[in-house]
Design a protein around this motif. Structure first.
Motif, PDB file in Angstrom:
ATOM      1  N   GLY A  99      22.862  51.502  11.574  1.00  0.00           N
ATOM      2  CA  GLY A  99      21.487  51.797  11.954  1.00  0.00           C
ATOM      3  C   GLY A  99      20.560  51.902  10.758  1.00  0.00           C
ATOM      4  O   GLY A  99      19.444  51.382  10.774  1.00  0.00           O
ATOM      5  N   VAL A 100      20.999  52.570   9.690  1.00  0.00           N
ATOM      6  CA  VAL A 100      20.133  52.716   8.525  1.00  0.00           C
ATOM      7  C   VAL A 100      19.978  51.384   7.782  1.00  0.00           C
ATOM      8  O   VAL A 100      18.907  51.099   7.237  1.00  0.00           O
ATOM      9  CB  VAL A 100      20.618  53.855   7.596  1.00  0.00           C
ATOM     10  N   VAL A 101      20.980  50.553   7.791  1.00  0.00           N
ATOM     11  CA  VAL A 101      20.850  49.227   7.170  1.00  0.00           C
ATOM     12  C   VAL A 101      19.847  48.380   7.958  1.00  0.00           C
ATOM     13  O   VAL A 101      18.989  47.701   7.369  1.00  0.00           O
ATOM     14  CB  VAL A 101      22.225  48.530   7.064  1.00  0.00           C
ATOM     15  N   LEU A 102      19.920  48.421   9.275  1.00  0.00           N
ATOM     16  CA  LEU A 102      18.968  47.675  10.099  1.00  0.00           C
ATOM     17  C   LEU A 102      17.556  48.229   9.962  1.00  0.00           C
ATOM     18  O   LEU A 102      16.586  47.464   9.919  1.00  0.00           O
ATOM     19  CB  LEU A 102      19.407  47.695  11.561  1.00  0.00           C
ATOM     20  N   SER A 125       6.349  52.432   4.275  1.00  0.00           N
ATOM     21  CA  SER A 125       7.665  51.953   4.707  1.00  0.00           C
ATOM     22  C   SER A 125       8.738  52.287   3.685  1.00  0.00           C
ATOM     23  O   SER A 125       9.884  52.570   4.046  1.00  0.00           O
ATOM     24  CB  SER A 125       7.624  50.447   4.944  1.00  0.00           C
ATOM     25  N   VAL A 126       8.379  52.245   2.421  1.00  0.00           N
ATOM     26  CA  VAL A 126       9.331  52.626   1.373  1.00  0.00           C
ATOM     27  C   VAL A 126       9.698  54.105   1.528  1.00  0.00           C
ATOM     28  O   VAL A 126      10.872  54.478   1.431  1.00  0.00           O
ATOM     29  CB  VAL A 126       8.747  52.347  -0.028  1.00  0.00           C
ATOM     30  N   TYR A 127       8.707  54.945   1.763  1.00  0.00           N
ATOM     31  CA  TYR A 127       8.969  56.373   1.942  1.00  0.00           C
ATOM     32  C   TYR A 127       9.863  56.624   3.153  1.00  0.00           C
ATOM     33  O   TYR A 127      10.787  57.448   3.098  1.00  0.00           O
ATOM     34  CB  TYR A 127       7.662  57.144   2.116  1.00  0.00           C
ATOM     35  N   LEU A 128       9.625  55.908   4.239  1.00  0.00           N
ATOM     36  CA  LEU A 128      10.455  56.081   5.430  1.00  0.00           C
ATOM     37  C   LEU A 128      11.896  55.630   5.186  1.00  0.00           C
ATOM     38  O   LEU A 128      12.841  56.267   5.652  1.00  0.00           O
ATOM     39  CB  LEU A 128       9.863  55.315   6.609  1.00  0.00           C
ATOM     40  N   ALA A 129      12.069  54.542   4.455  1.00  0.00           N
ATOM     41  CA  ALA A 129      13.425  54.073   4.144  1.00  0.00           C
ATOM     42  C   ALA A 129      14.158  55.072   3.253  1.00  0.00           C
ATOM     43  O   ALA A 129      15.346  55.347   3.462  1.00  0.00           O
ATOM     44  CB  ALA A 129      13.365  52.699   3.472  1.00  0.00           C
ATOM     45  N   TRP A 136      17.662  57.008   4.324  1.00  0.00           N
ATOM     46  CA  TRP A 136      18.876  57.029   3.508  1.00  0.00           C
ATOM     47  C   TRP A 136      19.200  58.440   3.038  1.00  0.00           C
ATOM     48  O   TRP A 136      20.369  58.821   2.965  1.00  0.00           O
ATOM     49  CB  TRP A 136      18.737  56.091   2.315  1.00  0.00           C
ATOM     50  N   GLY A 137      18.167  59.225   2.720  1.00  0.00           N
ATOM     51  CA  GLY A 137      18.398  60.609   2.314  1.00  0.00           C
ATOM     52  C   GLY A 137      18.998  61.436   3.436  1.00  0.00           C
ATOM     53  O   GLY A 137      19.901  62.247   3.216  1.00  0.00           O
ATOM     54  N   GLY A 138      18.507  61.239   4.650  1.00  0.00           N
ATOM     55  CA  GLY A 138      19.070  61.940   5.793  1.00  0.00           C
ATOM     56  C   GLY A 138      20.512  61.555   6.048  1.00  0.00           C
ATOM     57  O   GLY A 138      21.349  62.401   6.378  1.00  0.00           O
ATOM     58  N   LEU A 139      20.814  60.291   5.885  1.00  0.00           N
ATOM     59  CA  LEU A 139      22.201  59.849   6.054  1.00  0.00           C
ATOM     60  C   LEU A 139      23.077  60.403   4.945  1.00  0.00           C
ATOM     61  O   LEU A 139      24.219  60.782   5.180  1.00  0.00           O
ATOM     62  CB  LEU A 139      22.259  58.321   6.089  1.00  0.00           C
ATOM     63  N   TRP A 140      22.540  60.470   3.741  1.00  0.00           N
ATOM     64  CA  TRP A 140      23.300  61.018   2.615  1.00  0.00           C
ATOM     65  C   TRP A 140      23.644  62.492   2.863  1.00  0.00           C
ATOM     66  O   TRP A 140      24.730  62.937   2.519  1.00  0.00           O
ATOM     67  CB  TRP A 140      22.485  60.870   1.324  1.00  0.00           C
ATOM     68  N   LEU A 141      22.726  63.228   3.470  1.00  0.00           N
ATOM     69  CA  LEU A 141      22.973  64.644   3.734  1.00  0.00           C
ATOM     70  C   LEU A 141      24.017  64.877   4.816  1.00  0.00           C
ATOM     71  O   LEU A 141      24.726  65.879   4.787  1.00  0.00           O
ATOM     72  CB  LEU A 141      21.663  65.331   4.144  1.00  0.00           C
ATOM     73  N   ARG A 142      24.127  63.971   5.788  1.00  0.00           N
ATOM     74  CA  ARG A 142      25.034  64.244   6.908  1.00  0.00           C
ATOM     75  C   ARG A 142      26.331  63.440   6.890  1.00  0.00           C
ATOM     76  O   ARG A 142      27.206  63.696   7.712  1.00  0.00           O
ATOM     77  CB  ARG A 142      24.307  64.021   8.223  1.00  0.00           C
ATOM     78  N   ASP A 143      26.502  62.499   5.979  1.00  0.00           N
ATOM     79  CA  ASP A 143      27.699  61.657   5.992  1.00  0.00           C
ATOM     80  C   ASP A 143      28.336  61.649   4.605  1.00  0.00           C
ATOM     81  O   ASP A 143      27.743  61.171   3.640  1.00  0.00           O
ATOM     82  CB  ASP A 143      27.329  60.232   6.406  1.00  0.00           C
ATOM     83  N   VAL A 168      28.758  58.257   2.648  1.00  0.00           N
ATOM     84  CA  VAL A 168      27.596  57.773   1.903  1.00  0.00           C
ATOM     85  C   VAL A 168      27.454  58.543   0.594  1.00  0.00           C
ATOM     86  O   VAL A 168      27.120  57.975  -0.434  1.00  0.00           O
ATOM     87  CB  VAL A 168      26.318  57.886   2.759  1.00  0.00           C
ATOM     88  N   ARG A 169      27.755  59.846   0.610  1.00  0.00           N
ATOM     89  CA  ARG A 169      27.717  60.631  -0.631  1.00  0.00           C
ATOM     90  C   ARG A 169      28.727  60.104  -1.628  1.00  0.00           C
ATOM     91  O   ARG A 169      28.467  60.037  -2.822  1.00  0.00           O
ATOM     92  CB  ARG A 169      27.985  62.104  -0.341  1.00  0.00           C
ATOM     93  N   ARG A 170      29.915  59.725  -1.151  1.00  0.00           N
ATOM     94  CA  ARG A 170      30.919  59.140  -2.043  1.00  0.00           C
ATOM     95  C   ARG A 170      30.461  57.782  -2.581  1.00  0.00           C
ATOM     96  O   ARG A 170      30.743  57.445  -3.720  1.00  0.00           O
ATOM     97  CB  ARG A 170      32.241  58.960  -1.305  1.00  0.00           C
ATOM     98  N   LEU A 171      29.759  57.025  -1.754  1.00  0.00           N
ATOM     99  CA  LEU A 171      29.277  55.711  -2.161  1.00  0.00           C
ATOM    100  C   LEU A 171      28.228  55.807  -3.261  1.00  0.00           C
ATOM    101  O   LEU A 171      28.265  55.065  -4.227  1.00  0.00           O
ATOM    102  CB  LEU A 171      28.699  54.972  -0.950  1.00  0.00           C
ATOM    103  N   PHE A 172      27.295  56.753  -3.124  1.00  0.00           N
ATOM    104  CA  PHE A 172      26.207  56.887  -4.085  1.00  0.00           C
ATOM    105  C   PHE A 172      26.478  57.937  -5.161  1.00  0.00           C
ATOM    106  O   PHE A 172      25.723  58.047  -6.109  1.00  0.00           O
ATOM    107  CB  PHE A 172      24.898  57.249  -3.376  1.00  0.00           C
TER     108      PHE A 172
END
Length: 67
Positions: A15-18, A44-48, A52-59, A62-66
């Protein structure tokens, strides 16, 4: 549809990639019509970044990836 995929934890990465692709198209459209840079184009940059920040906080995958 992309927001629904982002909301479901199992498909949130897809979903975040799309969403990022959608926001990229939005940026290209705004650049094409010569919209103001900081008010329209960077929104749009701010929303993206927020998505990604929201996904980083809950998954932790993604934290391991970044991190």
């Amino acid at each position: 549809m992309c927001a629904v995929l982002y909301a479901i934890p199992r498909t949130s990465i897809l979903g975040v990639v799309l969403l990022t692709g959608f926001f990229g198209g939005e940026i290209a459209t705004q650049m094409r019509v010569d919209a103001p840079l900081f008010t329209n184009t960077f929104f749009s940059v701010y929303l993206a970044i927020l998505a990604w920040g929201g996904l980083w906080l809950r998954d932790k995958r993604v934290r391991r990836l970044f991190g």
